[in-house]
Design a protein around this motif. Structure first.
Motif: not given
Length: 308
Positions: A46-54, A62-64, A69-72
């Protein structure tokens, strides 16, 4: 993972909201949601935790984010460098050079090319004629410069210009009193010949001119390069037929006089390259060479001479 997914991930990680990230990416929200879900499934985390605001980043997210940015940037750098190389604006140009050729014309050509394409690294290799031909065929150099090169099926020999010949002689020599010299003036005088090589070169041209004029050729020394030859002239060993650009060496004790000879008036400088070489860098360099050659021809015509 692919670069498109990385851009989607970065936009969402920075905006922390699917709606804002979709607007930033100029795409609808459902496709973005599907791409993020596919990325999480591929990484099995899981990369994101869904919340009511987003959304909020997980520790894995966070590790990814620390890496993306460096990869891009690396990917963009690779794209930019590849595009520049394809246009002949970056990369390497390996150039074979030789003794007297570096005294005038070749440095000017290289300077022009470097000014136009500063990202191209120029590597110079000092090679004799036979070595240049071998290096071209073995693809160790892209282009070479030399004189009196025989045509070949696999190589192009393109004349850059023809350079007038002069006689280098010690300042104290009686012939310095003359404005120009002929082959007959050097009859049985000690001469220094260069280059000492089995392939046809200036030394052989001088020998042929003496035969044609019926003059006696007295070889005092045979050397491999112009600098050694002129240094021997300065030391009083003899005279030397050489190119006009040799005067730029300005060795003390040496004077130069134009050579007046119907059979040996000038000598060509040519560039050599593989006939099948598709390199855009080589093509760009040859364009510089040809522009220079046209300029020199026009200048010669204004002076009432002919160099090509």
């Amino acid at each position: 993972m692919d670069l498109r997914q990385m851009r989607y991930f970065l936009a969402l990680a920075e905006e922390r909201n699917f709606g804002r990230a979709s607007e930033r990416l100029h795409m609808a929200q459902p496709p973005l949601t599907r791409q993020i879900r596919a990325l999480e499934e591929e990484l099995d985390t899981l990369l994101f935790i869904r919340t009511p605001k987003g959304v909020e980043l997980t520790e894995a997210g966070q590790t990814l984010l620390d890496e993306v940015p460096n990869l891009l940037r690396l990917a963009q750098r690779a794209r930019d460098r590849t595009r520049l190389a394809g246009q002949g604006l970056s990369g390497r140009l390996e150039v074979g050079i030789f003794g007297s050729g570096v005294l005038d014309v070749i440095p000017r050509l290289l300077a022009r090319f470097h000014a136009d394409r500063p990202e191209v690294k120029i590597e110079l290799l000092n090679l004799g004629k036979a070595q240049q031909l071998e290096a071209l065929r073995e693809r160790r150099i892209s282009v070479g410069f030399n004189r009196l090169v025989a045509p070949a099926d696999d190589l192009v020999v393109e004349t850059v210009l023809r350079e007038r010949l002069v006689v280098a002689l010690p300042e104290s020599h009686p012939l310095c009193a003359r404005d120009e010299l002929r082959i007959a003036d050097m009859d049985d005088l000690p001469l220094i010949l260069y280059p000492k090589a089995p392939l046809r070169g200036l030394a052989q041209e001088v020998e042929a001119a003496f035969r044609a004029e019926g003059a006696r050729l007295r070889v005092e020394q045979e050397v491999e390069d112009v600098l050694t030859s002129v240094a021997l002239v300065a030391s009083g060993f003899g005279l030397c037929v050489t190119t006009a650009s040799t005067a730029s060496l300005r060795l003390p004790g040496v004077s130069y006089r134009p050579l007046r000879c119907d059979v040996l008036r000038d000598i060509e400088l040519s560039c050599l390259y593989r006939r099948d070489d598709p390199s855009p860098i080589l093509a760009a360099f040859l364009a510089v060479v040809r522009d220079f050659s046209r300029e020199q021809a026009a200048e010669s015509l204004r002076r009432g001479e002919s160099i090509l």
